[in-house]
Design an enzyme around this catalytic site. Structure first.
Site, PDB file in Angstrom:
ATOM      1  N   LYS A  11     -14.912 -17.776   5.640  1.00 35.32           N
ATOM      2  CA  LYS A  11     -13.631 -17.720   5.462  1.00 35.32           C
ATOM      3  C   LYS A  11     -12.742 -16.797   6.458  1.00 35.32           C
ATOM      4  O   LYS A  11     -13.056 -16.680   7.613  1.00 35.32           O
ATOM      5  CB  LYS A  11     -13.353 -17.460   3.937  1.00 35.32           C
ATOM      6  CG  LYS A  11     -14.411 -18.177   3.076  1.00 35.32           C
ATOM      7  CD  LYS A  11     -13.836 -18.063   1.816  1.00 35.32           C
ATOM      8  CE  LYS A  11     -15.001 -19.007   0.918  1.00 35.32           C
ATOM      9  NZ  LYS A  11     -14.525 -19.051  -0.695  1.00 35.32           N
ATOM     10  N   HIS A  95     -12.363 -28.317   2.351  1.00 32.49           N
ATOM     11  CA  HIS A  95     -12.791 -27.295   1.411  1.00 32.49           C
ATOM     12  C   HIS A  95     -11.686 -27.174   0.448  1.00 32.49           C
ATOM     13  O   HIS A  95     -10.450 -27.370   0.499  1.00 32.49           O
ATOM     14  CB  HIS A  95     -12.733 -25.938   2.140  1.00 32.49           C
ATOM     15  CG  HIS A  95     -13.511 -24.892   1.454  1.00 32.49           C
ATOM     16  ND1 HIS A  95     -12.691 -24.201   0.354  1.00 32.49           N
ATOM     17  CD2 HIS A  95     -14.853 -24.384   1.301  1.00 32.49           C
ATOM     18  CE1 HIS A  95     -13.414 -23.128  -0.016  1.00 32.49           C
ATOM     19  NE2 HIS A  95     -14.710 -23.262   0.440  1.00 32.49           N
ATOM     20  N   GLU A  97     -10.112 -24.534  -0.968  1.00 32.86           N
ATOM     21  CA  GLU A  97      -8.970 -23.923  -0.486  1.00 32.86           C
ATOM     22  C   GLU A  97      -8.223 -24.608   0.436  1.00 32.86           C
ATOM     23  O   GLU A  97      -6.948 -24.174   0.156  1.00 32.86           O
ATOM     24  CB  GLU A  97      -9.484 -22.407   0.240  1.00 32.86           C
ATOM     25  CG  GLU A  97     -10.275 -21.731  -1.092  1.00 32.86           C
ATOM     26  CD  GLU A  97     -11.373 -20.468  -0.455  1.00 32.86           C
ATOM     27  OE1 GLU A  97     -11.475 -20.362   0.625  1.00 32.86           O
ATOM     28  OE2 GLU A  97     -12.202 -20.334  -1.178  1.00 32.86           O
ATOM     29  N   GLU A 167     -18.963 -28.634  -4.285  1.00 27.98           N
ATOM     30  CA  GLU A 167     -18.393 -27.440  -4.812  1.00 27.98           C
ATOM     31  C   GLU A 167     -17.675 -27.440  -5.848  1.00 27.98           C
ATOM     32  O   GLU A 167     -16.397 -27.687  -5.667  1.00 27.98           O
ATOM     33  CB  GLU A 167     -17.778 -26.743  -3.491  1.00 27.98           C
ATOM     34  CG  GLU A 167     -18.633 -26.669  -2.437  1.00 27.98           C
ATOM     35  CD  GLU A 167     -18.187 -25.523  -1.521  1.00 27.98           C
ATOM     36  OE1 GLU A 167     -19.037 -24.466  -0.946  1.00 27.98           O
ATOM     37  OE2 GLU A 167     -16.821 -25.369  -0.903  1.00 27.98           O
ATOM     38  N   GLY A 173     -16.315 -18.417  -5.472  1.00 22.90           N
ATOM     39  CA  GLY A 173     -15.822 -17.135  -5.388  1.00 22.90           C
ATOM     40  C   GLY A 173     -15.609 -16.535  -6.622  1.00 22.90           C
ATOM     41  O   GLY A 173     -15.264 -15.507  -6.801  1.00 22.90           O
ATOM     42  N   SER A 212     -20.782 -19.606  -5.495  1.00 26.08           N
ATOM     43  CA  SER A 212     -21.294 -18.538  -5.772  1.00 26.08           C
ATOM     44  C   SER A 212     -22.889 -18.442  -5.723  1.00 26.08           C
ATOM     45  O   SER A 212     -23.588 -18.125  -6.683  1.00 26.08           O
ATOM     46  CB  SER A 212     -20.863 -18.066  -7.327  1.00 26.08           C
ATOM     47  OG  SER A 212     -19.595 -17.931  -7.265  1.00 26.08           O
TER      48      SER A 212
HETATM   49  C1  PEP Z   1     -17.335 -21.574  -0.538  1.00 32.68           C
HETATM   50  O1  PEP Z   1     -16.108 -21.249  -0.328  1.00 32.68           O
HETATM   51  O2  PEP Z   1     -17.574 -22.665   0.066  1.00 32.68           O
HETATM   52  C2  PEP Z   1     -18.127 -20.883  -1.326  1.00 32.68           C
HETATM   53  C3  PEP Z   1     -18.988 -21.731  -1.915  1.00 32.68           C
HETATM   54  O3  PEP Z   1     -17.766 -19.824  -1.808  1.00 32.68           O
HETATM   55  P1  PEP Z   1     -18.727 -18.676  -2.667  1.00 32.68           P
HETATM   56  O4  PEP Z   1     -20.150 -18.828  -2.191  1.00 32.68           O
HETATM   57  O5  PEP Z   1     -18.017 -17.348  -2.465  1.00 32.68           O
HETATM   58  O6  PEP Z   1     -18.538 -19.161  -4.231  1.00 32.68           O
END
Ligand code: PEP
Length: 250
Positions: A11, A95, A97, A167, A173, A212
């Site tokens: 990131k 993603h 985000e 995801e 996160g 996570s």
């Molecule tokens: C991500 O942003 O792709 C992700 C999996 O983040 P995190 O592992 O911090 O949850």
């Protein structure tokens, strides 16, 4: 046999010194990783330094995003040919985000997927539902919508050279991880869906879990039959944690 892939999404974190230290740590522990393929996706500005450090090693690198155009008057953007020029193998597209903070809809994500492949990059296509969507039992319909746009635009065979990362947005996160059963259920759904269109593509594609993932939960998640590795955010910023996940992947 699908080779596990553990990809780090750094990131918008780190400077040159951080990146160098992190990569030194990863390279120092690489011999203990048995079978997983490793990749890191740094911020664009760190890619040249990462590329020189990783050249000749087994660790690959990629972008976190790319523009749909190859060049031109698109201030602030970075294109597929530029990533390729710096030796990137992968690029993350869609993603959550990017979808939520930068308004990238399914059609833009599909165009980015195509721009990646047109430039010889392997897209890591992120899909996943929000907490509200899960509560409304919409997980599968969200995944359908996100995948169908790409399948309609590029065809099922495009997935022969792509990676999908499931995801769940509520797990990114947040420290909340999908249980191995929950994650497996969605991964199996994705593979079954692809198999209705092309059994060979479905059997060969690597489906990563992201949200996570840490060294202490990675083994159980990656042991699930349809989970072929992880897309790692926070834990990819510490060499020890990233390597711990990679070792758990085999
Ligand atoms: C991500 O942003 O792709 C992700 C999996 O983040 P995190 O592992 O911090 O949850």
């Amino acid at each position: 046999m699908r080779q596990p892939l553990v990809a780090g999404n750094w990131k918008m974190n780190g400077d040159q010194a951080d990146a160098s230290k992190l990569l030194d740590g990863i390279l120092a522990g690489l011999a203990e990783v048995k079978s997983a393929e490793l990749a890191v996706c740094p911020p664009f500005i760190l890619i040249p330094a990462v590329a020189s450090k990783l050249a000749g090693s087994a660790v690959k690198w990629g972008g976190q995003n790319l523009d749909i155009h190859n060049s031109g008057a698109y201030t602030g953007e970075v294109s597929g040919p530029m990533l390729k020029d710096f030796g990137c193998t992968y690029v993350i597209v869609g993603h959550s985000e990017r979808r939520s903070y930068y308004g990238e809809g399914d059609n833009v994500v599909a165009m980015k997927f195509g721009a990646a492949q047109d430039n010889g990059l392997i897209p890591i296509l992120c899909v996943g539902e929000s907490l509200e969507e899960r509560a409304e039992n919409e997980t599968e319909s969200v995944i359908d919508r996100q995948l169908d746009e790409v399948i309609d635009a590029h065809g099922i065979t495009a997935f022969a050279n792509a990676v999908i990362a499931y995801e769940p947005v509520w797990a990114i996160g947040t420290g909340k991880t999908a249980t191995p059963d929950m994650a497996q259920e969605v991964h199996a759904y994705i593979r079954r869906k692809l198999a209705t269109l092309d059994a060979g593509v479905a059997a060969g594609i690597r489906l990563l879990y992201g949200g996570s993932m840490k060294p202490d939960n990675a083994a159980e998640l990656i042991a699930q039959p349809d989970i072929d590795g992880g897309l790692i955010g926070g834990a990819s910023l510490k060499a020890e944690d990233f390597l711990g996940i990679a070792k758990a992947a085999g």
